[in-house]
Motif scaffolding. Structure first.
Motif, short mmCIF file in Angstrom:
data_model
loop_
_atom_site.label_atom_id
_atom_site.label_comp_id
_atom_site.label_asym_id
_atom_site.label_seq_id
_atom_site.Cartn_x
_atom_site.Cartn_y
_atom_site.Cartn_z
N ARG A 184 0.84 -1.20 0.00
CA ARG A 184 0.00 0.00 0.00
C ARG A 184 0.88 1.26 0.00
O ARG A 184 0.69 2.18 -0.78
CB ARG A 184 -0.91 -0.01 1.23
N GLU A 185 1.89 1.27 0.88
CA GLU A 185 2.77 2.44 0.97
C GLU A 185 3.49 2.68 -0.36
O GLU A 185 3.65 3.82 -0.79
CB GLU A 185 3.82 2.24 2.07
N ARG A 186 3.91 1.59 -1.01
CA ARG A 186 4.63 1.76 -2.29
C ARG A 186 3.70 2.28 -3.38
O ARG A 186 4.08 3.14 -4.17
CB ARG A 186 5.23 0.42 -2.74
N LEU A 187 2.47 1.75 -3.41
CA LEU A 187 1.53 2.20 -4.45
C LEU A 187 1.18 3.67 -4.25
O LEU A 187 1.04 4.42 -5.22
CB LEU A 187 0.25 1.35 -4.41
N ILE A 188 1.03 4.09 -2.99
CA ILE A 188 0.74 5.50 -2.72
C ILE A 188 1.98 6.34 -3.03
O ILE A 188 1.91 7.37 -3.69
CB ILE A 188 0.28 5.70 -1.25
N GLU A 214 -6.71 1.85 -4.46
CA GLU A 214 -7.56 0.93 -3.70
C GLU A 214 -7.95 -0.28 -4.54
O GLU A 214 -7.94 -1.41 -4.08
CB GLU A 214 -8.82 1.64 -3.20
N ARG A 215 -8.26 -0.02 -5.84
CA ARG A 215 -8.64 -1.11 -6.73
C ARG A 215 -7.47 -2.09 -6.88
O ARG A 215 -7.62 -3.30 -6.82
CB ARG A 215 -8.98 -0.53 -8.11
N VAL A 226 -7.13 -6.14 -5.83
CA VAL A 226 -6.66 -7.19 -6.74
C VAL A 226 -5.44 -7.88 -6.11
O VAL A 226 -5.30 -9.10 -6.17
CB VAL A 226 -6.28 -6.60 -8.13
N ALA A 227 -4.56 -7.07 -5.50
CA ALA A 227 -3.32 -7.62 -4.91
C ALA A 227 -3.63 -8.67 -3.84
O ALA A 227 -2.96 -9.70 -3.76
CB ALA A 227 -2.48 -6.49 -4.32
N THR A 228 -4.66 -8.41 -3.04
CA THR A 228 -5.02 -9.36 -1.98
C THR A 228 -5.31 -10.72 -2.58
O THR A 228 -4.89 -11.75 -2.07
CB THR A 228 -6.26 -8.85 -1.21
#
Ligand code: 5GP
Length: 186
Positions: free
Chosen positions: A128-132, A143-144, A148-150
């Motif tokens: 999450r931190e990397r995507l942000i 968020e999408r 998907v990552a999960t």
């Protein structure tokens, strides 16, 4: 026939950075340029980063059998064109595919001797931190991608090779070792 290397794993895990490092170390590798219906991000070039196709054109090429694999990801289509692989494989040039998990599964059937490597994040929180942090996508898109990552992370046990991208230099070394070993034994 040259080898195909599939590098998969969730968006934001660092596949692109690892592949750039891998290709510097093993310059005989060539990267397949995927087709997508998503729009180009700032700095992305058609034919270099992706073949950017309109949805109708993408669909036409699906019907024509032009794709080795294709999948929908976060509302857009992505796929590997046969033309990116065939000539190189016949010319003995090993090719790298950077694709999401559904595509990797299809390649497992269409190119069974492809070497598949799953790149995993140390945790979902780090992802999450990397995507942000990379600031390429809007918050809803982040968020999408996390949703998907999960799902994608549950596919990890299907892969013979898993590289956890915790420390980039260590992950790059492991990935390079895996690819170099296969190149030597071919
Ligand atoms: P992005 O929009 O961030 O460039 O890519 C989104 C996801 O699609 C990433 O996980 C990326 O690896 C994957 N992807 C890129 N090209 C392809 C492709 O040709 N086929 C498939 N199945 N996935 C792709």
């Amino acid at each position: 026939m040259a080898r195909v290397f599939v590098i998969t794993g969730p968006s934001g895990v660092g596949k692109g950075t690892l592949i750039r490092g891998l290709m510097e170390r093993l310059p005989q590798l060539e990267l397949s340029v995927s087709a997508t219906t998503r729009s180009a991000r700032a700095g992305e070039q058609d034919g270099v980063d992706y073949h950017f196709l309109a949805p109708a054109e993408f669909q036409r090429r699906v019907q024509a059998g032009d794709f080795v694999e294709h999948a929908d990801y976060a509302g857009r289509s992505y796929g590997t064109l046969r033309s990116e692989l065939d000539d190189r494989m016949h010319a003995g040039i090993p090719v790298v595919l950077e694709i999401e998990v559904q595509g990797a599964r299809q390649v497992r059937c269409t190119v069974p001797d492809a070497v598949q490597v799953f790149i995993a994040p140390p945790s979902l929180e780090v992802l999450r931190e990397r995507l942000i942090g990379r600031d390429t996508d809007h918050p809803e898109e982040v968020e999408r991608r996390l949703q998907v990552a999960t799902q994608e992370l549950t596919a990890q046990p299907e892969f013979e090779h898993v590289v956890v991208n915790d420390s980039l230099p260590e992950a790059l070394e492991r990935l390079t070792d895996i690819v170099a070993l296969h190149l030597r034994s071919d």
